[in-house]
Design a protein around this motif. Structure first.
Motif, PDB file in Angstrom:
ATOM      1  N   ALA A  21     -14.956   9.930  -4.728  1.00 38.46           N
ATOM      2  CA  ALA A  21     -15.151  10.226  -6.150  1.00 38.46           C
ATOM      3  C   ALA A  21     -14.174   9.480  -7.045  1.00 38.46           C
ATOM      4  CB  ALA A  21     -15.017  11.728  -6.382  1.00 38.46           C
ATOM      5  N   GLY A  22     -13.336   8.628  -6.450  1.00 38.15           N
ATOM      6  CA  GLY A  22     -12.411   7.828  -7.248  1.00 38.15           C
ATOM      7  C   GLY A  22     -11.002   8.368  -7.315  1.00 38.15           C
ATOM      8  N   LYS A  23     -10.716   9.456  -6.608  1.00 35.03           N
ATOM      9  CA  LYS A  23      -9.370  10.032  -6.583  1.00 35.03           C
ATOM     10  C   LYS A  23      -8.551   9.388  -5.468  1.00 35.03           C
ATOM     11  CE  LYS A  23     -10.646  13.086  -9.690  1.00 35.03           C
ATOM     12  NZ  LYS A  23     -10.140  13.049 -11.083  1.00 35.03           N
ATOM     13  N   LEU A  24      -7.242   9.451  -5.621  1.00 37.16           N
ATOM     14  CA  LEU A  24      -6.357   8.876  -4.616  1.00 37.16           C
ATOM     15  C   LEU A  24      -5.432   9.934  -4.056  1.00 37.16           C
ATOM     16  CD1 LEU A  24      -5.286   5.491  -6.276  1.00 37.16           C
ATOM     17  CD2 LEU A  24      -6.882   5.821  -4.390  1.00 37.16           C
ATOM     18  N   PRO A  25      -5.195   9.908  -2.726  1.00 38.78           N
ATOM     19  CA  PRO A  25      -4.222  10.847  -2.160  1.00 38.78           C
ATOM     20  C   PRO A  25      -2.842  10.590  -2.754  1.00 38.78           C
ATOM     21  CG  PRO A  25      -4.854   9.162  -0.554  1.00 38.78           C
ATOM     22  CD  PRO A  25      -5.769   9.016  -1.712  1.00 38.78           C
ATOM     23  N   TYR A  26      -2.041  11.636  -2.817  1.00 45.00           N
ATOM     24  CA  TYR A  26      -0.695  11.625  -3.390  1.00 45.00           C
ATOM     25  C   TYR A  26      -0.744  11.573  -4.920  1.00 45.00           C
ATOM     26  CZ  TYR A  26      -0.260   9.782   1.362  1.00 45.00           C
ATOM     27  OH  TYR A  26      -0.411   9.567   2.702  1.00 45.00           O
ATOM     28  N   ARG A  27      -1.508  10.653  -5.484  1.00 43.35           N
ATOM     29  CA  ARG A  27      -1.550  10.536  -6.943  1.00 43.35           C
ATOM     30  C   ARG A  27      -2.384  11.641  -7.572  1.00 43.35           C
ATOM     31  NH1 ARG A  27      -4.934   5.979  -9.919  1.00 43.35           N
ATOM     32  NH2 ARG A  27      -6.484   7.637  -9.625  1.00 43.35           N
ATOM     33  N   ASP A  28      -3.525  11.969  -6.954  1.00 47.41           N
ATOM     34  CA  ASP A  28      -4.465  12.926  -7.549  1.00 47.41           C
ATOM     35  C   ASP A  28      -4.594  14.227  -6.757  1.00 47.41           C
ATOM     36  OD1 ASP A  28      -5.293  11.159  -9.690  1.00 47.41           O
ATOM     37  OD2 ASP A  28      -6.359  10.010  -8.155  1.00 47.41           O
TER      38      ASP A  28
ATOM     39  N   GLY B 251       1.406  -6.259  11.482  1.00 46.25           N
ATOM     40  CA  GLY B 251       1.952  -4.926  11.252  1.00 46.25           C
ATOM     41  C   GLY B 251       2.465  -4.747   9.835  1.00 46.25           C
ATOM     42  N   ALA B 252       3.163  -5.768   9.323  1.00 49.16           N
ATOM     43  CA  ALA B 252       3.686  -5.693   7.953  1.00 49.16           C
ATOM     44  C   ALA B 252       2.554  -5.597   6.939  1.00 49.16           C
ATOM     45  CB  ALA B 252       4.560  -6.910   7.666  1.00 49.16           C
ATOM     46  N   LEU B 253       1.521  -6.400   7.139  1.00 50.34           N
ATOM     47  CA  LEU B 253       0.370  -6.341   6.229  1.00 50.34           C
ATOM     48  C   LEU B 253      -0.302  -4.969   6.298  1.00 50.34           C
ATOM     49  CD1 LEU B 253      -1.602  -7.666   4.256  1.00 50.34           C
ATOM     50  CD2 LEU B 253      -2.903  -8.503   6.242  1.00 50.34           C
ATOM     51  N   GLY B 254      -0.466  -4.443   7.510  1.00 45.02           N
ATOM     52  CA  GLY B 254      -1.105  -3.139   7.669  1.00 45.02           C
ATOM     53  C   GLY B 254      -0.321  -2.029   6.992  1.00 45.02           C
ATOM     54  N   LEU B 255       1.025  -2.062   7.119  1.00 45.50           N
ATOM     55  CA  LEU B 255       1.847  -1.047   6.468  1.00 45.50           C
ATOM     56  C   LEU B 255       1.785  -1.168   4.952  1.00 45.50           C
ATOM     57  CD1 LEU B 255       5.023  -0.982   8.754  1.00 45.50           C
ATOM     58  CD2 LEU B 255       3.220   0.748   8.583  1.00 45.50           C
ATOM     59  N   PHE B 256       1.727  -2.413   4.467  1.00 39.94           N
ATOM     60  CA  PHE B 256       1.625  -2.596   3.013  1.00 39.94           C
ATOM     61  C   PHE B 256       0.293  -2.074   2.501  1.00 39.94           C
ATOM     62  CE2 PHE B 256       0.281  -5.059  -0.700  1.00 39.94           C
ATOM     63  CZ  PHE B 256       1.314  -4.756  -1.580  1.00 39.94           C
ATOM     64  N   LEU B 257      -0.773  -2.360   3.227  1.00 41.05           N
ATOM     65  CA  LEU B 257      -2.096  -1.910   2.781  1.00 41.05           C
ATOM     66  C   LEU B 257      -2.215  -0.390   2.810  1.00 41.05           C
ATOM     67  CD1 LEU B 257      -4.422  -4.527   4.547  1.00 41.05           C
ATOM     68  CD2 LEU B 257      -3.855  -4.387   2.106  1.00 41.05           C
ATOM     69  N   THR B 258      -1.552   0.268   3.756  1.00 38.75           N
ATOM     70  CA  THR B 258      -1.675   1.720   3.856  1.00 38.75           C
ATOM     71  C   THR B 258      -0.668   2.459   2.977  1.00 38.75           C
ATOM     72  OG1 THR B 258      -0.315   1.605   5.859  1.00 38.75           O
ATOM     73  CG2 THR B 258      -2.680   1.792   6.158  1.00 38.75           C
ATOM     74  N   TYR B 259       0.587   1.987   2.940  1.00 35.95           N
ATOM     75  CA  TYR B 259       1.613   2.715   2.208  1.00 35.95           C
ATOM     76  C   TYR B 259       2.196   1.953   1.017  1.00 35.95           C
ATOM     77  CZ  TYR B 259       1.753   5.963   6.142  1.00 35.95           C
ATOM     78  OH  TYR B 259       1.422   6.900   7.094  1.00 35.95           O
ATOM     79  N   GLY B 260       2.132   0.625   1.066  1.00 35.48           N
ATOM     80  CA  GLY B 260       2.823  -0.170   0.058  1.00 35.48           C
ATOM     81  C   GLY B 260       2.360   0.097  -1.362  1.00 35.48           C
ATOM     82  N   LEU B 261       1.050   0.154  -1.556  1.00 31.60           N
ATOM     83  CA  LEU B 261       0.518   0.350  -2.903  1.00 31.60           C
ATOM     84  C   LEU B 261       0.901   1.721  -3.452  1.00 31.60           C
ATOM     85  CD1 LEU B 261      -3.025  -1.234  -2.393  1.00 31.60           C
ATOM     86  CD2 LEU B 261      -0.994  -2.277  -3.421  1.00 31.60           C
ATOM     87  N   PHE B 262       0.995   2.725  -2.590  1.00 34.48           N
ATOM     88  CA  PHE B 262       1.418   4.052  -3.041  1.00 34.48           C
ATOM     89  C   PHE B 262       2.919   4.059  -3.331  1.00 34.48           C
ATOM     90  CE2 PHE B 262      -2.369   4.935  -0.447  1.00 34.48           C
ATOM     91  CZ  PHE B 262      -3.136   5.596  -1.395  1.00 34.48           C
TER      92      PHE B 262
END
Length: 514
Positions: A45-52, A207-218
């Motif tokens: 629905a467009g919501k994000l975990p942690y933020r919403d 691994g670095a890319l994967g961590l950035f994609l999962t946690y970096g943006l948050f």
């Protein structure tokens, strides 16, 4: 004795189909199922975990499942929790396929067929394993990423090493405790540079890319970062370590994977191969050690939790199965023994009785009149009858919201784990949970025409996950009673069979206005 080609596979396949059916349809309900599926619907629905909304695990599962929401959406063939279970079962089946592929990379060519059968039987015919990789939790997806990561690392391509790092990072993004696998693998690849050459570099980049994609943006967003850190405090705040609980966890796990123990015993009973037979190529040998150390590191980390549930270890058990199966097949163990052990262990699993009965009243077993999933679907139909065309429901039983395609008020997205009584109001609002004041405000506002309360309603105080004091629960129900009238009750509902109460807002009109 007459030998029928493929008979062990036919037996294992038939048992696996039966186990899958029973796990999907008869498997007991778990409160987490609704919470995880609801989080996927929020992302869709467009919501994000942690933020919403508050979320205590990594964000990978809500994003992956959000692409599959249509499977369990209202009106679909597999609508509700049934569809979520089918999706999760398929992810678990893919994980088993990765385990089969991995073991084939770690045994001599002439034993690959036997090793494939042993791994398939030990995983796909295991009632305990299939159940916990069928109910929508992090286990199936986390296990899939772990096994896919090691399978990719077994190839010599730099791209495979990169993809393996990416997959193991996504495993961390699914279940945070799996993060220890990344440093174990990275360090091993570096130390064994002569064997793996520059694959440690490609693995690190993935691994670095994967961590950035999962946690970096948050982490870059201050609001999301605060909630993400609060989620980690949630895990740490329970505190302490009880060896009694840890021992009980290992005991229950051993019972769930009894067939694996039988095969391990079979390893010890088979002949010792000649030194030249048992010697593995350096790359395969290192892979096995890397998997074993990764398993041990995460296993001990999860065992150190304040209350280490045995099912926490399920995402790791595919690795352990591959390790034992590869050893068993290299020692010349018989595939038939593993298949029969898996079938016997499933047939004697205590889960089968749990799925058929509520409890034991002295010497009378209280048999379930229908499966827990069937009763959930029946209660979903009752919700729609009590509140036609409703869009929201006031409940902490989120599998009921998922079953009916309804939303819950903001702050209840984690179901029974949404109540943080001692948190400040400012902090509670920031991370989208409820404290005493906010819970009372929510109930007093009577935001929905229909409320549904099981024995879990207002009963759990987070983060310590202790029972909410009775007087506090009583006050919440008093607030609820001012605005709602009891409409229907259903005994023996949901996880651990509590009574479900349906309450209709007193001033609700057919159109939904107050």
């Amino acid at each position: 004795m007459l030998k029928i080609p493929g008979l062990p596979w036919l037996l294992a396949g038939g048992v696996a189909l039966c186990v899958a059916y029973f796990a999907i349809w008869y498997g007991g309900l778990n409160q987490d199922e609704g919470w995880y599926l609801y989080s996927a619907q929020m992302v869709r629905a467009g919501k994000l975990p942690y933020r919403d909304f508050f979320f205590t695990q990594g964000p990978a599962l809500p994003f992956v499942y959000s692409a599959l929401v249509g499977v369990w959406a209202p009106g679909s063939f597999l609508s509700g929790l049934l569809g979520g279970r089918v999706v999760t079962f398929l992810l678990g089946l893919f994980a088993t396929a990765c385990a089969v592929g991995l073991v084939r990379r770690l045994v001599p060519e002439d034993r690959r067929g036997k090793a494939s059968l042993v791994v398939f039987a030990l995983l796909a015919c295991n009632v305990y394993h299939v159940y916990f990789t069928t109910i929508p939790k992090t286990y199936a997806l986390g296990g899939l990423f772990v096994l896919a990561g090691f399978l990719l690392l077994s190839y010599r391509s730099p791209f495979a090493a990169f993809a393996g790092g990416l997959s193991l990072a996504f495993a961390t993004g699914t279940r945070i405790s799996l993060i220890l696998i990344l440093p174990v693998v990275g360090f091993t690849l570096l130390v064994r540079f002569r064997v793996f050459r520059w694959r440690f570099l490609w693995f690190g980049l993935g691994g670095a890319l994967g961590l950035f994609l999962t946690y970096g943006l948050f982490a870059l967003d201050p609001v999301s970062r605060a909630a993400l850190l609060a989620a980690q405090n949630y895990h740490a705040a329970r505190g302490g370590f009880d060896p009694f609980f840890a021992l009980g966890s290992v005991s229950r796990l051993a019972r769930g994977y009894a067939a694996l123990g039988m095969v391990l015993f079979g390893v010890l009973m088979t002949r010792r191969p000649a030194p030249n037979e048992s010697r593995l190529p350096a790359e395969q040998s290192t892979m096995l050690w890397m998997m074993a150390i990764s398993f041990a590191a995460v296993f001990l980390l999860q065992l150190s939790a304040p209350f280490p549930y045995d099912d926490y270890q399920v995402p790791l058990m595919g690795l352990l199965t591959v390790l034992i199966a590869s050893w068993y097949c290299r020692r010349g163990g018989a595939a038939w023994f593993a298949v029969l052990a898996a079938c016997l262990a499933s047939f004697t699993s205590p889960l089968l009785q749990e799925w058929a009965t509520y409890a034991q009243d002295r010497f009378w077993s209280q048999k379930k009149e229908m499966t827990e999933l069937a009763k959930l679907r029946e209660m979903g139909r009752l919700v729609n009858a009590l509140d036609p065309d409703g869009k929201e429901i006031l409940t902490q039983d989120l599998y009921l919201a998922v079953e009916t395609g309804r939303m819950v008020p903001s702050g209840l997205e984690m179901g029974p784990f949404s109540y943080f009584p001692d948190m400040s109001t400012e902090a509670a609002r920031a991370v989208h949970v409820l404290n005493r004041e906010l819970m009372d405000e929510l109930l007093d506002s009577a935001p929905c025409r229909l409320a549904a309360c099981s024995g879990y309603a207002f009963a759990i105080s987070v983060p310590k996950c202790v029972e909410t004091p009775f007087d506090e629960q009583k006050n919440f129900f008093k607030t609820l009673k001012r605005h709602y009238a009891l409409t229907a009750t259903e005994p023996n509902f949901g996880q651990n069979a509590t009574t479900l109460l349906f309450l209709t807002r007193k001033d609700a009109k057919p159109g939904g206005e107050k």
